[in-house]
Design a protein around this motif. Structure first.
Motif, PDB file in Angstrom:
ATOM      1  N   LYS A 208     -11.098   2.709   4.777  1.00  0.00           N
ATOM      2  CA  LYS A 208     -10.919   4.061   5.302  1.00  0.00           C
ATOM      3  C   LYS A 208     -11.228   4.147   6.793  1.00  0.00           C
ATOM      4  O   LYS A 208     -10.507   4.798   7.540  1.00  0.00           O
ATOM      5  CB  LYS A 208     -11.796   5.060   4.540  1.00  0.00           C
ATOM      6  CG  LYS A 208     -11.353   5.320   3.134  1.00  0.00           C
ATOM      7  CD  LYS A 208     -12.246   6.366   2.492  1.00  0.00           C
ATOM      8  CE  LYS A 208     -11.874   6.600   1.064  1.00  0.00           C
ATOM      9  NZ  LYS A 208     -12.705   7.658   0.460  1.00  0.00           N
TER      10      LYS A 208
ATOM     11  N   ASN B 221      -3.937   3.935  -1.378  1.00  0.00           N
ATOM     12  CA  ASN B 221      -4.533   2.976  -2.294  1.00  0.00           C
ATOM     13  C   ASN B 221      -4.619   1.635  -1.605  1.00  0.00           C
ATOM     14  O   ASN B 221      -3.979   1.381  -0.594  1.00  0.00           O
ATOM     15  CB  ASN B 221      -3.755   2.887  -3.599  1.00  0.00           C
ATOM     16  CG  ASN B 221      -2.406   2.233  -3.430  1.00  0.00           C
ATOM     17  OD1 ASN B 221      -1.781   2.300  -2.383  1.00  0.00           O
ATOM     18  ND2 ASN B 221      -1.931   1.612  -4.479  1.00  0.00           N
ATOM     19  N   SER B 222      -5.446   0.777  -2.136  1.00  0.00           N
ATOM     20  CA  SER B 222      -5.604  -0.561  -1.575  1.00  0.00           C
ATOM     21  C   SER B 222      -4.656  -1.507  -2.304  1.00  0.00           C
ATOM     22  O   SER B 222      -4.064  -1.157  -3.317  1.00  0.00           O
ATOM     23  CB  SER B 222      -7.051  -1.023  -1.713  1.00  0.00           C
ATOM     24  OG  SER B 222      -7.435  -0.962  -3.062  1.00  0.00           O
TER      25      SER B 222
ATOM     26  N   PRO C 258     -10.850  -3.397  -1.323  1.00  0.00           N
ATOM     27  CA  PRO C 258     -11.170  -1.974  -1.161  1.00  0.00           C
ATOM     28  C   PRO C 258     -10.401  -1.374   0.015  1.00  0.00           C
ATOM     29  O   PRO C 258     -10.073  -2.069   0.983  1.00  0.00           O
ATOM     30  CB  PRO C 258     -12.670  -1.963  -0.888  1.00  0.00           C
ATOM     31  CG  PRO C 258     -13.007  -3.346  -0.469  1.00  0.00           C
ATOM     32  CD  PRO C 258     -11.977  -4.258  -1.053  1.00  0.00           C
ATOM     33  N   LEU C 259     -10.098  -0.104  -0.103  1.00  0.00           N
ATOM     34  CA  LEU C 259      -9.419   0.615   0.973  1.00  0.00           C
ATOM     35  C   LEU C 259     -10.344   0.681   2.183  1.00  0.00           C
ATOM     36  O   LEU C 259     -11.510   1.044   2.068  1.00  0.00           O
ATOM     37  CB  LEU C 259      -9.066   2.030   0.507  1.00  0.00           C
ATOM     38  CG  LEU C 259      -8.372   2.918   1.526  1.00  0.00           C
ATOM     39  CD1 LEU C 259      -7.002   2.349   1.888  1.00  0.00           C
ATOM     40  CD2 LEU C 259      -8.221   4.326   0.964  1.00  0.00           C
TER      41      LEU C 259
ATOM     42  N   ASN D 137       0.833  -1.190   0.000  1.00  0.00           N
ATOM     43  CA  ASN D 137       0.000   0.000   0.000  1.00  0.00           C
ATOM     44  C   ASN D 137       0.870   1.241   0.000  1.00  0.00           C
ATOM     45  O   ASN D 137       1.883   1.287   0.675  1.00  0.00           O
ATOM     46  CB  ASN D 137      -0.882   0.047   1.237  1.00  0.00           C
ATOM     47  CG  ASN D 137      -1.980  -0.983   1.224  1.00  0.00           C
ATOM     48  OD1 ASN D 137      -2.014  -1.850   0.382  1.00  0.00           O
ATOM     49  ND2 ASN D 137      -2.872  -0.878   2.150  1.00  0.00           N
TER      50      ASN D 137
ATOM     51  N   HIS E  19      -8.331  10.011   0.908  1.00  0.00           N
ATOM     52  CA  HIS E  19      -8.691   9.905  -0.504  1.00  0.00           C
ATOM     53  C   HIS E  19      -8.150   8.600  -1.057  1.00  0.00           C
ATOM     54  O   HIS E  19      -6.981   8.281  -0.869  1.00  0.00           O
ATOM     55  CB  HIS E  19      -8.095  11.066  -1.307  1.00  0.00           C
ATOM     56  CG  HIS E  19      -8.421  12.399  -0.730  1.00  0.00           C
ATOM     57  ND1 HIS E  19      -9.609  13.041  -0.985  1.00  0.00           N
ATOM     58  CD2 HIS E  19      -7.722  13.203   0.113  1.00  0.00           C
ATOM     59  CE1 HIS E  19      -9.620  14.199  -0.331  1.00  0.00           C
ATOM     60  NE2 HIS E  19      -8.492  14.307   0.338  1.00  0.00           N
ATOM     61  N   GLU E  20      -8.993   7.854  -1.726  1.00  0.00           N
ATOM     62  CA  GLU E  20      -8.535   6.626  -2.373  1.00  0.00           C
ATOM     63  C   GLU E  20      -8.078   6.961  -3.783  1.00  0.00           C
ATOM     64  O   GLU E  20      -8.804   7.597  -4.552  1.00  0.00           O
ATOM     65  CB  GLU E  20      -9.649   5.583  -2.417  1.00  0.00           C
ATOM     66  CG  GLU E  20      -9.178   4.275  -2.981  1.00  0.00           C
ATOM     67  CD  GLU E  20     -10.170   3.151  -2.760  1.00  0.00           C
ATOM     68  OE1 GLU E  20      -9.831   2.021  -3.084  1.00  0.00           O
ATOM     69  OE2 GLU E  20     -11.274   3.413  -2.256  1.00  0.00           O
ATOM     70  N   TRP E  21      -6.876   6.560  -4.104  1.00  0.00           N
ATOM     71  CA  TRP E  21      -6.300   6.790  -5.424  1.00  0.00           C
ATOM     72  C   TRP E  21      -6.260   5.458  -6.153  1.00  0.00           C
ATOM     73  O   TRP E  21      -5.451   4.602  -5.833  1.00  0.00           O
ATOM     74  CB  TRP E  21      -4.898   7.371  -5.292  1.00  0.00           C
ATOM     75  CG  TRP E  21      -4.918   8.743  -4.729  1.00  0.00           C
ATOM     76  CD1 TRP E  21      -5.023   9.083  -3.418  1.00  0.00           C
ATOM     77  CD2 TRP E  21      -4.857   9.961  -5.446  1.00  0.00           C
ATOM     78  NE1 TRP E  21      -5.029  10.444  -3.283  1.00  0.00           N
ATOM     79  CE2 TRP E  21      -4.926  11.009  -4.514  1.00  0.00           C
ATOM     80  CE3 TRP E  21      -4.746  10.270  -6.800  1.00  0.00           C
ATOM     81  CZ2 TRP E  21      -4.886  12.339  -4.886  1.00  0.00           C
ATOM     82  CZ3 TRP E  21      -4.713  11.597  -7.167  1.00  0.00           C
ATOM     83  CH2 TRP E  21      -4.787  12.618  -6.221  1.00  0.00           C
ATOM     84  N   PRO E  22      -7.129   5.258  -7.130  1.00  0.00           N
ATOM     85  CA  PRO E  22      -7.213   3.965  -7.809  1.00  0.00           C
ATOM     86  C   PRO E  22      -6.041   3.700  -8.750  1.00  0.00           C
ATOM     87  O   PRO E  22      -5.727   2.556  -9.025  1.00  0.00           O
ATOM     88  CB  PRO E  22      -8.526   4.055  -8.585  1.00  0.00           C
ATOM     89  CG  PRO E  22      -8.730   5.516  -8.804  1.00  0.00           C
ATOM     90  CD  PRO E  22      -8.122   6.200  -7.601  1.00  0.00           C
TER      91      PRO E  22
END
Length: 86
Positions: A31, A22-23, A28-29, A1, A52-55
């Motif tokens: 949070k 990111n995951s 999935p992350l 990660n 914030h999740e950054w794919p």
């Protein structure tokens, strides 16, 4: 990660902590779990206001380190587009 902390503008405080994460392994992350971990292990002023999740892959420098200025600029651009759309 990959997890990157950075300062983001805040009207009341001037700046607050945000995380870009990111995951891994197509999971999935988590949070909420990340936020709980931060609250348990960090002083309150270091706990991120937003996660914030950054794919996509993080921008990297030629030394394969995360390019923090480019990542923060991408967040700022994204945030400005979101703020300008009613």
């Amino acid at each position: 990660n990959d997890v990157v902390a950075f300062g983001a503008p805040d009207e009341m405080l001037g700046q607050v902590v945000h995380l870009a994460a990111n995951s891994s392994n197509d999971e999935p992350l988590q949070k909420d779990a990340l936020r709980r971990h931060c609250k348990k292990n960090m002083p309150f002023y270091m706990v991120p206001r937003e996660i914030h999740e950054w794919p996509d892959a993080r921008p990297r420098t030629s030394n394969a380190k995360i390019d923090r200025p480019r990542l923060i600029a991408a967040y700022s651009e994204s945030n400005e587009r979101t703020s300008s759309n009613p």
